[in-house]
Design an enzyme around this catalytic site. Sequence first.
Site, PDB file in Angstrom:
ATOM      1  N   ASP A   1       0.857  -1.190   0.000  1.00 55.28           N
ATOM      2  CA  ASP A   1       0.000   0.000   0.000  1.00 55.28           C
ATOM      3  C   ASP A   1       0.889   1.234   0.000  1.00 55.28           C
ATOM      4  OD1 ASP A   1       0.987  -0.107   2.598  1.00 55.28           O
ATOM      5  OD2 ASP A   1      -0.830  -1.073   3.328  1.00 55.28           O
TER       6      ASP A   1
ATOM      7  N   ASP B   1       1.604   4.945   1.640  1.00 55.82           N
ATOM      8  CA  ASP B   1       1.316   5.851   2.757  1.00 55.82           C
ATOM      9  C   ASP B   1       1.860   7.237   2.430  1.00 55.82           C
ATOM     10  OD1 ASP B   1       0.231   3.756   4.177  1.00 55.82           O
ATOM     11  OD2 ASP B   1       2.119   3.252   5.153  1.00 55.82           O
TER      12      ASP B   1
ATOM     13  N   ASP C   1      11.469   3.696  12.265  1.00 55.30           N
ATOM     14  CA  ASP C   1      12.262   2.639  12.894  1.00 55.30           C
ATOM     15  C   ASP C   1      13.611   2.366  12.231  1.00 55.30           C
ATOM     16  OD1 ASP C   1      10.867   1.558  10.748  1.00 55.30           O
ATOM     17  OD2 ASP C   1       9.895  -0.037  11.888  1.00 55.30           O
TER      18      ASP C   1
HETATM   19  P1  ATP Z   1       4.931  -3.470   5.224  1.00 58.34           P
HETATM   20  O1  ATP Z   1       5.347  -3.640   3.798  1.00 58.34           O
HETATM   21  O2  ATP Z   1       5.065  -4.710   6.021  1.00 58.34           O
HETATM   22  O3  ATP Z   1       3.609  -2.790   5.414  1.00 58.34           O
HETATM   23  P2  ATP Z   1       5.995  -1.000   6.180  1.00 58.34           P
HETATM   24  O4  ATP Z   1       7.409  -0.492   6.236  1.00 58.34           O
HETATM   25  O5  ATP Z   1       5.038  -0.271   5.312  1.00 58.34           O
HETATM   26  O6  ATP Z   1       6.081  -2.521   5.824  1.00 58.34           O
HETATM   27  P3  ATP Z   1       4.160  -0.458   8.314  1.00 58.34           P
HETATM   28  O7  ATP Z   1       3.955  -1.233   9.565  1.00 58.34           O
HETATM   29  O8  ATP Z   1       3.078  -0.410   7.307  1.00 58.34           O
HETATM   30  O9  ATP Z   1       5.497  -1.025   7.674  1.00 58.34           O
HETATM   31  O10 ATP Z   1       4.571   1.006   8.752  1.00 58.34           O
HETATM   32  C1  ATP Z   1       4.754   2.068   7.817  1.00 58.34           C
HETATM   33  C2  ATP Z   1       5.957   2.904   8.212  1.00 58.34           C
HETATM   34  O11 ATP Z   1       5.743   3.478   9.498  1.00 58.34           O
HETATM   35  C3  ATP Z   1       7.266   2.130   8.339  1.00 58.34           C
HETATM   36  O12 ATP Z   1       7.909   1.995   7.087  1.00 58.34           O
HETATM   37  C4  ATP Z   1       8.041   2.984   9.306  1.00 58.34           C
HETATM   38  O13 ATP Z   1       8.609   4.094   8.657  1.00 58.34           O
HETATM   39  C5  ATP Z   1       6.960   3.501  10.241  1.00 58.34           C
HETATM   40  N1  ATP Z   1       6.781   2.617  11.413  1.00 58.34           N
HETATM   41  C6  ATP Z   1       5.918   1.597  11.548  1.00 58.34           C
HETATM   42  N2  ATP Z   1       6.022   1.017  12.755  1.00 58.34           N
HETATM   43  C7  ATP Z   1       6.970   1.696  13.412  1.00 58.34           C
HETATM   44  C8  ATP Z   1       7.531   1.595  14.723  1.00 58.34           C
HETATM   45  N3  ATP Z   1       7.138   0.661  15.566  1.00 58.34           N
HETATM   46  N4  ATP Z   1       8.477   2.503  15.064  1.00 58.34           N
HETATM   47  C9  ATP Z   1       8.877   3.469  14.214  1.00 58.34           C
HETATM   48  N5  ATP Z   1       8.406   3.601  12.975  1.00 58.34           N
HETATM   49  C10 ATP Z   1       7.466   2.737  12.566  1.00 58.34           C
HETATM   50 MG    MG Z   2       2.899  -0.725   5.161  1.00 57.69          MG
END
Ligand code: ATP
Ligand code: MG
Length: 455
Positions: free
Chosen positions: A79, A81, A157
Amino acid sequence: MPAPAPDLRPAPDHHSALAPHPDDGAHDGPRIIDAPDIARRVRDENAQRVISRLARNGHEAYLVGGCVRDLLVGRRPKDYDVATSATPRQVRRLFPRNSHIIGRRFRLVHVHYGHESIIETATFRSEPQAREDNDEDLLIVEDNVFGTAAEDARRRDFTVNGLFLDPNSERIIDFVGGLEDLDSRLLRTIGAPLVRMQEDPVRILRAIKFATRLDFHIEDATWDAMCATAPDLARSAPPRVLEEILRLLRSGTALGAFRKLRRCGALQPILPDLDAHLGPLDHADDAQRERAEEFDRLLEALDSDVHTGYEPTTPVCLALLYHGIVERDATERGLEDSMADYAQLTGEHIDALCEQTRLSRRHSGRTRRILVQQGTFLRGSSRHFRPRLFCLSEDFPEALELFRLRAAAQGRGWDIYEGWAERYREALAMPAEEIEAERRRGRRRGRRRRRPRKS
Ligand code: ATP
Ligand code: MG
């Protein structure tokens, strides 16, 4: 006072995906690169629309996080963001008919397009506030302090998750060294690893998820911090922990992920029963080693199915984790031949899991039944057992999925699985009247059995 926006002067004529921008390295600001090829890989018109409207109204807005990372490594983002300088209320005002504010711990706006597409739009955050009553305690409880783009990147993160992409100017803005780490396939926290892991130990599970999924190496200091803070996972919100465990199981790299979990000591605080069942990685006894090998084979079978498009449900995932534990306990207590005792024992284990993870009743009931039904697949044809009705019971498909994974892992029982799969297809094709007649026959038998015998 807001910090100055990153330098986004018109790009010169660079056209390679990661060509350096002339400003690159000239000052301590962000690294900005022209990335027209990456920007063209953005496949979500709605995300672009949100960003364009925010930008036209004087706000900064970028694609952020996982989607930018995935575009850069050539994966298709799950997705898209958006992060913006606009506050949630300002975003709401720009999309009055198709947006709403969600969340408390982390307030953001969902912009809806039709039923399918939701663009998560978050306002730039600054460093989150730690719990106030105890300075030593870094656990984050609230994350709603708005900030600048640079601050927003730094509170994320991992460096590879901290990149911003502006699809309009076709630039990537890197405040955290994420481009370099992506190039070296390195997973590293933004800022001091120990502090970042203490703030939110769920990041340990996230690190394992990203490293195994992307096949990245976890940087040494990040890994050391994961090992040091793993016990703190016991204090993290159980639903978040459960969510990450499920993601690891559905990742297609569950085997590698669970090995890493055990290696850094993270399995013990989150699934103590499973951890004790498998024993320590390096000096397990023979029985533990055998159980760990069995568990590995089960995860291997799961990964191989996930690669062909299989998505295990939550109850199947949990039943898969608990199957070995329940079997062992039943054998040790001599209960494996009594269905009722086996069901009771399974219930005890799943109740304990529920307490730990705050699993919903619906999911725990299904997990328990899937486990108990494993014995039914092996049961010979008894007079009262009606296989076709069993096939039509609510939990049968999930129970059969677990049986299939077990058969694939053990390299035996595949013929039994195929027999049941065939019976299942037949049962699905049965006309309604025939099903009803079979149910009536089952009920009559039941009544007859319950009638008291004449003495
Ligand atoms: P995925 O492809 O699994 O969705 P993602 O990187 O998009 O991976 P998400 O959980 O959707 O992960 O979170 C979106 C973004 O928000 C991350 O890329 C990161 O920048 C930030 N983020 C999410 N969780 C945390 C956390 N616990 N601490 C700090 N930043 C976070
Ligand atoms: Mg994500």
